[in-house]
Design a protein around this motif. Structure first.
Motif, PDB file in Angstrom:
ATOM      1  N   LYS A  48       0.843  -1.189   0.000  1.00  0.00           N
ATOM      2  CA  LYS A  48       0.000   0.000   0.000  1.00  0.00           C
ATOM      3  C   LYS A  48       0.881   1.243   0.000  1.00  0.00           C
ATOM      4  O   LYS A  48       1.931   1.278   0.634  1.00  0.00           O
ATOM      5  CB  LYS A  48      -0.888  -0.010   1.252  1.00  0.00           C
ATOM      6  CG  LYS A  48      -1.931  -1.095   1.205  1.00  0.00           C
ATOM      7  CD  LYS A  48      -2.973  -0.916   2.293  1.00  0.00           C
ATOM      8  CE  LYS A  48      -4.006  -2.018   2.181  1.00  0.00           C
ATOM      9  NZ  LYS A  48      -5.002  -1.969   3.224  1.00  0.00           N
ATOM     10  N   TYR A  94      -7.242   8.840  -0.152  1.00  0.00           N
ATOM     11  CA  TYR A  94      -7.222   7.387  -0.133  1.00  0.00           C
ATOM     12  C   TYR A  94      -5.872   6.909  -0.618  1.00  0.00           C
ATOM     13  O   TYR A  94      -5.120   7.655  -1.228  1.00  0.00           O
ATOM     14  CB  TYR A  94      -8.339   6.807  -1.014  1.00  0.00           C
ATOM     15  CG  TYR A  94      -8.502   7.500  -2.332  1.00  0.00           C
ATOM     16  CD1 TYR A  94      -9.452   8.490  -2.499  1.00  0.00           C
ATOM     17  CD2 TYR A  94      -7.689   7.181  -3.421  1.00  0.00           C
ATOM     18  CE1 TYR A  94      -9.595   9.146  -3.700  1.00  0.00           C
ATOM     19  CE2 TYR A  94      -7.832   7.831  -4.632  1.00  0.00           C
ATOM     20  CZ  TYR A  94      -8.788   8.811  -4.769  1.00  0.00           C
ATOM     21  OH  TYR A  94      -8.927   9.459  -5.946  1.00  0.00           O
ATOM     22  N   LEU A  95      -5.593   5.658  -0.351  1.00  0.00           N
ATOM     23  CA  LEU A  95      -4.272   5.177  -0.711  1.00  0.00           C
ATOM     24  C   LEU A  95      -4.331   4.284  -1.960  1.00  0.00           C
ATOM     25  O   LEU A  95      -5.400   3.986  -2.476  1.00  0.00           O
ATOM     26  CB  LEU A  95      -3.645   4.437   0.472  1.00  0.00           C
ATOM     27  CG  LEU A  95      -4.503   3.500   1.302  1.00  0.00           C
ATOM     28  CD1 LEU A  95      -4.753   2.201   0.565  1.00  0.00           C
ATOM     29  CD2 LEU A  95      -3.811   3.194   2.613  1.00  0.00           C
ATOM     30  N   ARG A  96      -3.165   3.921  -2.419  1.00  0.00           N
ATOM     31  CA  ARG A  96      -3.059   3.118  -3.630  1.00  0.00           C
ATOM     32  C   ARG A  96      -2.282   1.866  -3.307  1.00  0.00           C
ATOM     33  O   ARG A  96      -1.629   1.763  -2.269  1.00  0.00           O
ATOM     34  CB  ARG A  96      -2.316   3.907  -4.719  1.00  0.00           C
ATOM     35  CG  ARG A  96      -2.867   5.268  -5.032  1.00  0.00           C
ATOM     36  CD  ARG A  96      -4.285   5.208  -5.511  1.00  0.00           C
ATOM     37  NE  ARG A  96      -4.395   4.417  -6.714  1.00  0.00           N
ATOM     38  CZ  ARG A  96      -4.304   4.930  -7.939  1.00  0.00           C
ATOM     39  NH1 ARG A  96      -4.099   6.214  -8.102  1.00  0.00           N
ATOM     40  NH2 ARG A  96      -4.420   4.167  -8.986  1.00  0.00           N
ATOM     41  N   LYS A  97      -2.386   0.925  -4.232  1.00  0.00           N
ATOM     42  CA  LYS A  97      -1.592  -0.303  -4.069  1.00  0.00           C
ATOM     43  C   LYS A  97      -0.716  -0.428  -5.295  1.00  0.00           C
ATOM     44  O   LYS A  97      -1.181  -0.235  -6.412  1.00  0.00           O
ATOM     45  CB  LYS A  97      -2.535  -1.508  -4.046  1.00  0.00           C
ATOM     46  CG  LYS A  97      -2.896  -1.978  -2.674  1.00  0.00           C
ATOM     47  CD  LYS A  97      -3.552  -3.342  -2.794  1.00  0.00           C
ATOM     48  CE  LYS A  97      -4.543  -3.533  -1.682  1.00  0.00           C
ATOM     49  NZ  LYS A  97      -5.443  -4.632  -1.896  1.00  0.00           N
ATOM     50  N   ARG A 114       5.323  -1.433   3.286  1.00  0.00           N
ATOM     51  CA  ARG A 114       4.346  -0.386   2.990  1.00  0.00           C
ATOM     52  C   ARG A 114       5.095   0.892   2.699  1.00  0.00           C
ATOM     53  O   ARG A 114       6.188   1.108   3.212  1.00  0.00           O
ATOM     54  CB  ARG A 114       3.458  -0.270   4.217  1.00  0.00           C
ATOM     55  CG  ARG A 114       2.710   0.980   4.419  1.00  0.00           C
ATOM     56  CD  ARG A 114       1.506   0.678   5.234  1.00  0.00           C
ATOM     57  NE  ARG A 114       1.889   0.387   6.596  1.00  0.00           N
ATOM     58  CZ  ARG A 114       1.216   0.844   7.646  1.00  0.00           C
ATOM     59  NH1 ARG A 114       0.191   1.621   7.454  1.00  0.00           N
ATOM     60  NH2 ARG A 114       1.560   0.514   8.858  1.00  0.00           N
TER      61      ARG A 114
END
Lengths: 582, 330
Positions: free
Chosen positions: B191, B199-202, B282
């Motif tokens: 992540k 929001y986060l990204r992968k 991460r």
């Protein structure tokens, strides 16, 4: 009707109806039945959390005890739905905390659940019993600690394949000594070590424990002690199944297993040392479900194990089983109903094990009750598919994944249309189908003509034109979920079959040829559909007409407002139905 | 089964001139793709595929070829000639002009009046299946060439992350298990969060080979958040010049950090790449000001005068620097 039964009698009659479909039918008979039914409905299933709002549910069903809900579309499992898309559980949890103080069960799938939500659950419902989170994410072990600590009557805590931020194993120790009600505990997706003594004590004081799925961090040496404390177990998931080879560890384990007379399901088996498998042999004859899909076990050892499990109904295994192992399976397990074969090296360019279409053919021949298959392999032929179809007309679920997504029939180099055509033609009860390989519009024609009971279809890298999509949308009468990626399907078929979309739960199309204009048109014409353009490249209007959108997700909804929680890469029709999307 | 027909719809037996021009426009983007994989020559590739989220070269006017029909050429890790095979199979019509000869009779469309109103442009796409002989030759040729290194399509094969990650760390105990058993991790999603982003990204660490690659990919991924700071709709309506964007990034002084296996937050770029991918759990794009507070002031200043890719990377010294254990802000 002039004379009718008193409400209490009707309510009593309705209480025997468990299926949602029956209850929905009952609600449509007349207004008074609708009213009576809605007051006595206790369980609800919401297949798409955005199809309805919490307010609408609460208004209609004031006395629910159990809620089951699904969020993201299935392709989210394969990272096709960007993070932040939605499916937040919190609004539901918060609304239900107010409305349903007696709620007992919450089951969520593919939703984003926060620690806040978990804490709210643990504090809002005095009689909370069942929490099942399948493929969920967004919470940490702190949230689990709240549940453990506060839910006095907890029966089930099941975290199937959820993505949990694992801060520590300490959460397990939050179960109070007074908690003796556990029936099911599934922590297999967690990484960190829990306190083994706390775990042992928890197991020992839970006489009703039927399901225990440990995580990888529980070593084999600990397994015997745990099992000994729960000989009534029906479902067991081991931790790591490896240890130095020692006869005392082995005999200890074998003894413990032999006391478990009720064991039906085994799973876990990370890091397997095959020499320890025979420790389980005493229970194998009772085993009906075996999940070895994380276990790297050579074919010969697998076969020895399978030969012990004559009553096997469900087997999940890695392709290390090889064609020869599947032959043995076909010979030994005549009651087999479901088979899943996963790839051990899915990204390798070349096959690493001798597993081909032949294995599936053997099993379809040898196992008369086989009805559900998920099979990863590297080659397939029409001849094999036709044979499989003729052997097993009783398939309900058929999911085939050929690793190279446009692989033709490896013998004739033709498309696999006729093979899959045979599947849908012969398997008249087919409800779910996933296809891969080189496929033209023809296969969709077969599907549209024959797959009348098909409810879910997954398609990737297939078809030639809109005709393909049109065949499916116009022909498949029972279709509920259609998910498509990387196919040359565009506007025409989508718009021509707009009305069909309202009869389905959802349609997913990514990397296809659907234009933004078509999405707007669809959204304008069909007010009971939400048309979400999921596109991370900025406003769709900024691109030329006729450019395809990255993804479009269409689903029916009775909630007339656009969802407020959408991120900036999700474009939907504006409130005032103007042509502008926002 | 009878000899398969060669399907030729809307005049697609040869690539159209419009396709060729689109190939040129894709050349630049494809070039960066080649850099990434460093494998095959552009000439072999007729079509570039666009993955969701990646730069879509077709966005210039005129040729509305849909992106991400996706399989195209580079991604299935087979050899070059197989790539050619895929390319030859597919032909696309000029989407903007729609399909005259498409010829589908639309039943059941009468209730819903969904003709060609609203200027909806229909893209009719035909894919050619080359005749049997041709395919056999290609397959034979393919079999004789060594496989190229693999790049991956998003979400293919369709295996859940949980299973992928477990497989990755699953080492078979016996040597004779499978032929080519587990050459270590094959895909590694981590992540990526950015301070201030909603929001986060992968991302899959295995698709990158170096720090520069990952930093430019992350820049692209998160640039929308920095642009967003100028106000809504700017990206679409006005031209954000590259230098303007760089000023933003420089100005905000973002620093790329990662959490390693031990839970410590480290600055990205200190350790060799392989070590980084092994230990990174991460990523976090942190505001430089936060990093400053932890004693990183000098390095952050130095970053600003480097090429933009190095904003996220320090290559100053090899010794790992551990930042204070900072709790995730989630």
């Amino acid at each position: 009707m002039a004379y009718s039964f008193p409400e209490e009698v009707l309510e009593h009659v309705f209480s025997f109806l468990s299926s949602d479909r029956d209850r929905n039918a009952v609600s449509l008979v007349c207004k008074s039945w609708y009213d009576i039914e809605r007051w006595c409905r206790r369980r609800i299933f919401v297949g798409n959390c955005y199809a309805v709002s919490p307010e609408i549910v609460i208004r209609r069903f004031p006395e629910l005890r159990a809620v089951e809900m699904k969020g993201k579309p299935h392709f989210a499992d394969f990272n096709l739905v960007p993070e932040g898309w939605g499916a937040y559980a919190y609004p539901w949890i918060a609304a239900m905390a107010e409305a349903y103080p007696f709620l007992e069960e919450i089951k969520l799938k593919r939703m984003v659940v926060t620690d806040e939500s978990l804490e709210l659950i643990s504090k809002s419902y005095k009689n909370f019993k069942v929490l099942v989170l399948t493929s969920c994410e967004g919470f940490t072990t702190d949230g689990l600690a709240s549940i453990a600590a506060n839910c006095r009557h907890l029966r089930e805590l099941d975290l199937r394949e959820s993505e949990v931020e694992d801060l520590s194993g300490h959460w397990l120790s939050h179960f109070p000594d007074s908690c003796t009600s556990l029936v099911s505990l599934n922590m297999s997706c967690l990484g960190s070590e829990v306190s083994f003594s706390a775990l042992e004590r928890l197991v020992a004081r839970s006489p009703n424990l039927r399901t225990l799925r440990l995580n990888r961090a529980v070593p084999l040496e600990r397994l015997a002690n745990l099992i000994r404390r729960a000989p009534q177990l029906v479902e067991l998931g081991t931790g790591a199944y490896s240890a130095e080879i020692r006869s005392d560890t082995f005999s200890n384990l074998a003894d413990a297993f032999s006391a478990c007379k009720q064991l039906k399901t085994l799973s876990g088996f990370w890091d397997v040392v095959p020499s320890y498998l025979p420790a389980m042999y005493s229970v194998c004859s009772g085993i009906t479900s075996l999940n070895l899909s994380y276990a790297a076990i050579p074919s010969s050892d697998l076969v020895k194990l399978i030969n012990q499990c004559q009553n096997l109904q469900r087997l999940w295994v890695l392709d290390y089983i090889e064609d020869s192992g599947l032959d043995a399976l076909a010979a030994s397990c005549k009651g087999l109903q479901e088979l899943r074969v996963f790839p051990s090296d899915p990204f390798g360019a070349e096959p690493n094990v001798p597993l081909t279409e032949q294995g599936l053919v053997s099993v379809s021949e040898g196992c008369p009750k086989l009805e559900s298959v998920l099979y990863f392999c590297r080659q397939m032929s029409n001849a094999a598919l036709i044979a499989i179809a003729k052997n097993r007309p009783n398939f309900i679920r058929f999911r085939l994944c050929i690793i190279d997504p446009q692989a033709p029939d490896y013998l004739t180099l033709e498309p696999l249309d006729t093979g899959f055509g045979a599947i849908v033609e012969n398997c008249k009860e087919l409800r779910r189908l996933s296809m891969t390989g080189l496929l033209t519009d023809r296969v969709f024609k077969y599907i549209g003509s024959h797959a009348k009971k098909l409810e879910m279809l997954s398609v990737a890298f297939a078809g030639d034109s809109d005709l393909g999509l049109h065949h499916v949308l116009s022909g498949c009468d029972s279709l509920r979920k259609l998910e498509i990626r990387d196919c040359p399907f565009g506007d025409k078929a989508l718009l021509a079959n707009a009305a069909k979309l309202e009869t389905m739960r959802s349609l997913w199309m990514s990397s296809c040829f659907v234009s933004f204009g078509a999405c707007k048109l669809l959204a304008q014409k069909m007010p009971r559909l939400n048309v979400e353009v999921i596109d991370e490249r900025g406003p769709p209007e900024s691109r030329p007409e006729g450019c395809s959108v990255e993804r479009v997700y269409v689903y029916r909804t009775v909630d007339s407002r656009q969802r407020l929680d959408r991120p900036d890469f999700v474009w939907t029709l504006d409130e005032d139905s103007s042509l502008r999307y926002s | 089964m009878s000899m398969p027909q060669e399907h030729d719809y809307i005049g697609l037996s040869e690539p159209l001139p419009s396709e060729k021009s689109s190939d040129k426009t894709t050349a630049a983007a494809a070039a960066s793709n080649v850099e990434r994989n460093g494998v095959f020559s552009l000439k072999e590739t007729e079509l570039r595929l666009g993955l969701p989220g990646s730069e879509a070269p077709e966005r210039k006017g005129g040729v509305g070829i849909g992106i991400g029909i996706g399989i195209g050429v580079s991604l299935f890790g087979k050899d070059e000639s197989k790539c050619v095979k895929s390319g030859a199979k597919r032909g696309f019509s000029d989407a903007i002009n729609g399909a005259g000869k498409w010829g589908l009779s639309i039943n059941g469309g009468s209730e819903v009046d969904l003709g060609q109103k609203g200027g909806v442009n229909v893209s009719a796409v035909k894919r050619e299946i080359p005749p049997l002989e041709e395919r056999k030759n290609e397959a034979a040729a393919a079999a004789n060439t060594a496989p190229a290194s693999k790049a991956q399509v998003v979400g293919w094969p369709p295996i859940r992350s949980f299973r992928k990650n477990t497989l990755a760390t699953n080492t078979p105990k016996k040597d004779d298990v499978g032929g080519n058993s587990g050459t270590g991790t094959s895909c590694l999603y981590v992540k990526v969060s950015m301070d201030g982003a909603p929001y986060l990204r992968k991302i899959d660490l295995k698709t990158y080979c170096s720090y520069t690659e990952i930093s430019s990919a992350l820049e692209k991924m998160f640039s929308c958040f920095t642009i967003g700071q100028c106000g809504q709709g700017l990206a679409a309506k006005e031209n954000i010049s590259e230098s303007h964007l760089m000023d933003l990034l420089h100005g905000s002084e973002y620093v790329l950090t990662y959490e390693d296996k031990d839970g410590d937050w480290m600055l990205v770029g200190d350790v060799p790449w392989e070590m980084f991918t092994d230990s990174c759990r991460r990523l976090r794009i942190m505001k430089g000001s936060d990093a400053i507070g932890l004693g990183m002031a000098d390095d952050v200043q130095k970053h600003n005068i480097f090429d933009r890719a190095l904003i996220f990377v320090t290559l100053i010294c090899a010794a790992p620097r551990t930042m204070q254990k900072c709790k995730s802000q989630n």
